[in-house]
Design a protein around this motif. Structure first.
Motif, PDB file in Angstrom:
ATOM      1  N   TYR A 241      50.432  30.873  42.119  1.00  0.00           N
ATOM      2  CA  TYR A 241      50.902  29.909  42.903  1.00  0.00           C
ATOM      3  C   TYR A 241      50.353  28.781  42.853  1.00  0.00           C
ATOM      4  N   TYR A 242      48.892  28.627  42.781  1.00  0.00           N
ATOM      5  CA  TYR A 242      48.145  27.541  42.518  1.00  0.00           C
ATOM      6  C   TYR A 242      47.353  27.405  41.170  1.00  0.00           C
ATOM      7  N   ARG A 243      47.675  28.576  40.453  1.00  0.00           N
ATOM      8  CA  ARG A 243      47.002  28.864  39.279  1.00  0.00           C
ATOM      9  C   ARG A 243      45.377  28.788  39.366  1.00  0.00           C
ATOM     10  N   LEU A 244      45.003  29.668  40.380  1.00  0.00           N
ATOM     11  CA  LEU A 244      43.745  29.905  40.507  1.00  0.00           C
ATOM     12  C   LEU A 244      43.141  30.906  39.447  1.00  0.00           C
ATOM     13  N   GLY A 245      41.775  30.946  39.166  1.00  0.00           N
ATOM     14  CA  GLY A 245      41.275  31.941  38.245  1.00  0.00           C
ATOM     15  C   GLY A 245      41.047  33.327  39.140  1.00  0.00           C
ATOM     16  N   PRO A 246      41.359  34.412  37.861  1.00  0.00           N
ATOM     17  CA  PRO A 246      41.441  35.677  38.661  1.00  0.00           C
ATOM     18  C   PRO A 246      40.139  36.103  39.562  1.00  0.00           C
ATOM     19  N   GLU A 247      39.044  35.738  38.841  1.00  0.00           N
ATOM     20  CA  GLU A 247      37.750  36.304  39.798  1.00  0.00           C
ATOM     21  C   GLU A 247      37.915  35.518  41.143  1.00  0.00           C
ATOM     22  N   ARG A 248      38.092  34.327  41.125  1.00  0.00           N
ATOM     23  CA  ARG A 248      37.980  33.533  42.685  1.00  0.00           C
ATOM     24  C   ARG A 248      39.228  34.081  43.478  1.00  0.00           C
ATOM     25  N   THR A 249      40.319  34.496  42.867  1.00  0.00           N
ATOM     26  CA  THR A 249      41.458  34.927  43.652  1.00  0.00           C
ATOM     27  C   THR A 249      40.889  36.251  44.261  1.00  0.00           C
ATOM     28  N   ARG A 250      40.569  37.286  43.415  1.00  0.00           N
ATOM     29  CA  ARG A 250      40.234  38.701  43.931  1.00  0.00           C
ATOM     30  C   ARG A 250      39.348  38.438  45.131  1.00  0.00           C
ATOM     31  N   THR A 251      38.221  37.757  44.841  1.00  0.00           N
ATOM     32  CA  THR A 251      37.220  37.630  45.955  1.00  0.00           C
ATOM     33  C   THR A 251      37.955  37.013  47.236  1.00  0.00           C
TER      34      THR A 251
END
Length: 407
Positions: A241-251
């Motif tokens: 939705y905001y094109r966040l990075g995968p690691e940051r999103t999972r955390t």
């Protein structure tokens, strides 16, 4: 972990996107626009204007015909009485976001994208960024072409006649870089051209004084906003939705789950775990009809669209015409909570008609059931766009019934 049905997930997603909200009974106002923004969180910008600009259409899909100046004024023509509601930023893609969200989508929070490749250009012309900012300070809001003419930069490559959008001059590229990293803003637009300005002439002193959030805090807040806009979604959905990075999103997801701000659920038929906004509504039924542009947040993530609606959707702008399955600029059609068909639309401004170049129902859907509600939406869209009527072509199983319904 509790399990929910795919039907509950679908109704949750539709309600989160505002598709269960009643349409205004009177004129659409700034207050109605704010209600839509509270649902979708952002409006994607796109240069394609074959039917209607992408940022207008999600508002039309949820509110019906509205004066586009309500959105224009909120984004690009603020006044003392009606301050700016929206600002341009790189979020999902180039987007309009609520002004208060601007610190969350700053370049310190979201992953660097195309602009990370501009370092070599800035190294070759170490003074160009400052030169551009000086022109903007003196003349802004101002477009890249005018900046280029003002600078007469010896290293700038003029944009060739008929060049496609990615063949940008070096000055234009630097303008876009400075916009991406927050050193310039878009003050307004003229014929959809970005006119750059200084941040202090676009954002309020209070907003400029807001400290940049810690990236982890911002990521949590953006995932929280994603969950609110989606209702329920996988980690990939929330990240996109905001094109966040995968690691940051999972955390961020793990922290929000621990805090009780997200609920982990299993959705029948979904291969991956999902996360539900605890405040999400689940209406008993979704009623009504809406045309959705290719950049509507309800359908922009194509895998999610197929997972929720069983609707395979691809944009075919870049597909050679003989190889297109449905058409150049195709709008999915939502009816009573289901995607039941699609129409290839073009606003023919020369002749003043909305052209349906193709109209198709989904497998197992009766064209006679779809034609009437679709005709009503097309009539409303045509009138909203200042067209005199709707002209239906011959491609697709829905055309004959649609033409009859329009008559």
């Amino acid at each position: 972990m509790r399990t929910i049905s795919a039907d509950v997930a679908r109704r949750t997603a539709l309600a989160a996107q505002g598709m269960a909200d009643p349409r205004p009974s009177g004129p659409v106002t700034r207050r109605h626009l704010q209600r839509v923004l509270g649902r979708v969180r952002l409006l994607q910008l796109d240069s394609v204007n074959v039917a209607v600009r992408a940022h207008y259409m999600p508002v039309f899909s949820r509110l019906g015909a509205f004066p586009t100046e309500v959105l224009d004024d909120a984004a690009w023509a603020p006044s003392a009485r009606r301050p700016r509601l929206l600002v341009e930023a790189w979020a999902h893609e180039a987007s309009l976001v609520p002004v208060e969200d601007w610190p969350l989508v700053g370049h310190r929070v979201l992953p660097q994208r195309w602009w990370r490749h501009y370092a070599e250009l800035l190294e070759r012309h170490p003074t160009l960024a400052d030169d551009v900012k000086a022109v903007v300070a003196e003349r802004g809001p101002v477009g890249a072409g005018a900046i280029e003419r003002e600078l007469e930069h010896p290293g700038a490559t003029p944009r060739p006649l008929g060049a496609t959008w990615w063949e940008r001059s070096e000055v234009k590229r630097v303008c876009e870089y400075l916009f991406a990293v927050g050193e310039l803003h878009v003050g307004t637009r003229r014929h959809f051209e970005r006119l750059y300005d200084l941040p202090e002439r676009v954002l309020s002193p209070e907003m400029l004084a807001t400290p940049a959030p810690d990236p982890a805090d911002a990521a949590r807040e953006l995932v929280r906003r994603s969950a609110s806009a989606l209702g329920v979604g996988t980690e990939t959905d929330l990240r996109d939705y905001y094109r966040l990075g995968p690691e940051r999103t999972r955390t961020a997801i793990a922290e929000l789950v621990d805090a009780g701000d997200l609920e982990t659920v299993a959705v029948r038929g979904w291969a991956k775990p999902a996360y539900r906004d605890p405040a999400a509504r689940v209406p008993r039924a979704i009623e009504g009809a809406a045309l959705l542009c290719p950049f509507d947040p309800l359908v922009w993530e194509r895998d999610r669209t197929e997972r929720i609606f069983g609707f395979r959707y691809r944009i075919e702008i870049y597909v050679p015409e003989p190889k297109r399955e449905f058409g150049y600029y195709v709008f999915p059609f939502l009816l009573d909570g289901r995607l039941v068909g699609r129409v290839d639309l073009k606003t023919d401004r020369a002749t003043g008609v909305l052209r349906v170049q193709g109209a198709f129902t989904e497998p197992g859907v009766d064209p006679a059931r779809v034609a009437g509600p679709l005709a009503a939406q097309l009539r409303e869209m045509a009138e909203w766009q200042g067209c005199d009527g709707v002209v239906v072509g011959i491609r697709g199983d829905l055309c004959e019934d649609l033409e009859r319904a329009l008559r």
